[in-house]
Design a protein around this motif. Structure first.
Motif, short mmCIF file in Angstrom:
data_model
loop_
_atom_site.label_atom_id
_atom_site.label_comp_id
_atom_site.label_asym_id
_atom_site.label_seq_id
_atom_site.Cartn_x
_atom_site.Cartn_y
_atom_site.Cartn_z
N LEU A 18 0.82 -1.22 0.00
CA LEU A 18 0.00 0.00 0.00
C LEU A 18 0.84 1.26 0.00
O LEU A 18 0.43 2.30 0.47
CB LEU A 18 -0.89 0.00 1.25
CG LEU A 18 -1.88 -1.17 1.35
CD1 LEU A 18 -2.63 -1.09 2.67
CD2 LEU A 18 -2.85 -1.16 0.19
N ALA A 19 2.06 1.17 -0.56
CA ALA A 19 3.01 2.27 -0.43
C ALA A 19 2.53 3.56 -1.04
O ALA A 19 3.05 4.62 -0.73
CB ALA A 19 4.34 1.87 -1.08
N ALA A 20 1.56 3.51 -1.90
CA ALA A 20 1.08 4.74 -2.54
C ALA A 20 0.24 5.59 -1.62
O ALA A 20 -0.10 6.72 -1.95
CB ALA A 20 0.27 4.40 -3.78
N LEU A 21 -0.15 5.06 -0.45
CA LEU A 21 -0.97 5.82 0.47
C LEU A 21 -0.12 6.82 1.23
O LEU A 21 0.91 6.48 1.79
CB LEU A 21 -1.67 4.89 1.46
CG LEU A 21 -2.68 3.90 0.86
CD1 LEU A 21 -3.24 3.01 1.96
CD2 LEU A 21 -3.80 4.66 0.17
N ALA A 22 -0.53 8.08 1.27
CA ALA A 22 0.19 9.07 2.06
C ALA A 22 -0.20 8.93 3.53
O ALA A 22 -1.31 8.49 3.84
CB ALA A 22 -0.14 10.48 1.57
N LEU A 23 0.73 9.32 4.40
CA LEU A 23 0.49 9.19 5.83
C LEU A 23 0.61 10.57 6.49
O LEU A 23 0.91 11.55 5.83
CB LEU A 23 1.50 8.19 6.42
CG LEU A 23 1.45 6.79 5.78
CD1 LEU A 23 2.68 6.00 6.19
CD2 LEU A 23 0.21 6.05 6.15
N ASN A 24 0.41 10.64 7.80
CA ASN A 24 0.40 11.93 8.48
C ASN A 24 1.77 12.30 9.00
O ASN A 24 2.55 11.45 9.36
CB ASN A 24 -0.57 11.87 9.68
CG ASN A 24 -1.99 11.66 9.22
OD1 ASN A 24 -2.41 12.24 8.22
ND2 ASN A 24 -2.73 10.82 9.93
N ALA A 25 2.05 13.60 9.09
CA ALA A 25 3.35 14.08 9.51
C ALA A 25 3.56 13.83 11.00
O ALA A 25 2.63 13.76 11.77
CB ALA A 25 3.48 15.57 9.23
N ILE A 147 9.08 7.80 11.83
CA ILE A 147 8.31 7.54 10.63
C ILE A 147 6.82 7.48 10.95
O ILE A 147 6.43 7.20 12.07
CB ILE A 147 8.74 6.25 9.90
CG1 ILE A 147 8.69 5.03 10.83
CG2 ILE A 147 10.11 6.41 9.29
CD1 ILE A 147 8.95 3.72 10.12
N ARG A 148 6.00 7.77 9.93
CA ARG A 148 4.56 7.61 10.02
C ARG A 148 4.22 6.17 9.67
O ARG A 148 4.76 5.61 8.72
CB ARG A 148 3.87 8.55 9.04
CG ARG A 148 4.30 10.00 9.14
CD ARG A 148 3.59 10.88 8.12
NE ARG A 148 3.80 10.45 6.75
CZ ARG A 148 4.55 11.11 5.87
NH1 ARG A 148 5.18 12.21 6.24
NH2 ARG A 148 4.66 10.68 4.63
N THR A 149 3.33 5.58 10.40
CA THR A 149 2.88 4.22 10.11
C THR A 149 1.35 4.21 10.16
O THR A 149 0.72 5.21 10.55
CB THR A 149 3.43 3.20 11.12
OG1 THR A 149 2.75 3.35 12.36
CG2 THR A 149 4.93 3.37 11.33
N PHE A 150 0.75 3.09 9.79
CA PHE A 150 -0.69 2.97 9.85
C PHE A 150 -1.20 3.00 11.28
O PHE A 150 -2.39 3.22 11.52
CB PHE A 150 -1.13 1.67 9.15
CG PHE A 150 -0.86 1.68 7.69
CD1 PHE A 150 -1.61 2.47 6.84
CD2 PHE A 150 0.17 0.92 7.15
CE1 PHE A 150 -1.37 2.49 5.48
CE2 PHE A 150 0.43 0.94 5.79
CZ PHE A 150 -0.35 1.72 4.95
N ARG A 151 -0.30 2.78 12.24
CA ARG A 151 -0.70 2.79 13.65
C ARG A 151 -0.31 4.07 14.37
O ARG A 151 -0.54 4.21 15.56
CB ARG A 151 -0.06 1.59 14.36
CG ARG A 151 -0.57 0.25 13.86
CD ARG A 151 0.20 -0.91 14.49
NE ARG A 151 1.58 -0.93 14.05
CZ ARG A 151 2.47 -1.85 14.41
NH1 ARG A 151 2.10 -2.81 15.23
NH2 ARG A 151 3.70 -1.82 13.96
#
Length: 272
Positions: A18-25, A147-151
């Motif tokens: 899912l690398a194309a998903l941007a995450l939060n700063a 780093i930003r992660t899904f969690r």
């Protein structure tokens, strides 16, 4: 993957898919200084070829693609940055550095012939990795970043690697997700050549990355981690008044301290 936590492998695999998903700063945690200043890609085959010998004051950088560079020292020490299973130089490096924000920045199965595999993260949660390696005519150290992660935010999940070769200080920003704190900039120290991700979405946003570049103030700036010419152009337009733009036809660059440009220069190298 050796050196990873037992429950992290599945998460990294999902992150790669899912690398194309941007995450939060997220903010960073700085690591103390340890020394003096100083397109999702399919493998299209090796880019390395037999190279001319280097003078003792020279370093060769070859842009392999994405965030991967091959760095060669006069004594033949080779470093491959953000070593991964997708984009490789075709050469077995002496040193491989890795980050884990996405699977295009690390390898589950690094070549066993690599002497030093240096991960930009620690097995201990919220604890920075620490590297301070001297081998031959190369010194390498790191400064941890979050780093930003899904969690959420993973403290000290990646690293900026700094390579000291032939009197030059080369910094690879890796998968930088956030602005640098003053102590982080101090820990990095002098930067002659900066390898900077310029996608503006998966990594730090464009204004933030431009601010990082200005604070580090490298003599040579080499963009990486962009996925189309428009993304690259957008970054170039932001810094071209301060860094003279030069586009190379070949992916390699030989540099020495005595031949650094008089005026700061942004050098675009072709890569896969």
């Amino acid at each position: 993957m050796a050196g990873s936590t037992s429950n992290a492998t599945g998460t990294w695999a999902i992150a790669g898919f899912l690398a194309a998903l941007a995450l939060n700063a997220a903010p960073l945690m700085a690591q103390p200084a340890t020394g003096d200043a100083c397109r999702l890609l399919a493998d299209r085959g090796p880019v390395w070829r037999a190279a001319t010998p280097l003078a003792r004051d020279e370093v060769r950088l070859t842009f392999v693609g994405h965030a991967t560079f091959l760095i060669e020292s006069p004594q033949g020490i080779t470093i491959e940055t953000d070593y991964n299973d997708y984009v490789r130089s075709g050469r077995v490096p002496v040193i491989a550095t890795m980050n884990k924000a996405h699977s295009t920045h690390f390898s589950f199965s690094p070549d066993p012939a690599i002497t030093h595999v240096l991960r930009g993260w620690s097995d201990i949660p919220d604890t920075p990795a620490f590297h301070n390696l001297a081998i031959g005519d190369v010194r390498l150290r790191n400064v941890s970043t979050n780093i930003r992660t899904f969690r959420g935010t993973e403290i000290s999940g990646n690293s900026i690697f700094i390579f000291e070769v032939a009197g030059l200080c080369i910094a690879h920003l890796g998968h930088l997700h956030h602005p640098l704190e003053p102590e982080q900039i101090q820990a990095i120290g002098r930067v002659d050549i900066l390898l900077v991700p310029v996608d503006g979405s998966w990594t730090l946003d464009l204004p933030g990355m431009v601010d990082v570049v200005r604070h580090l103030s490298p003599t040579i700036l080499i963009p990486m981690h962009y996925f189309n010419p428009w993304t690259l152009k957008r970054f170039v337009e932001q810094v071209r008044d301060e860094w003279q733009v030069e586009e190379r036809a070949a992916p390699e660059l030989i540099v020495s301290r005595t031949r650094l440009p008089q005026k700061p220069r942004l050098i675009i190298l072709p890569g896969r």
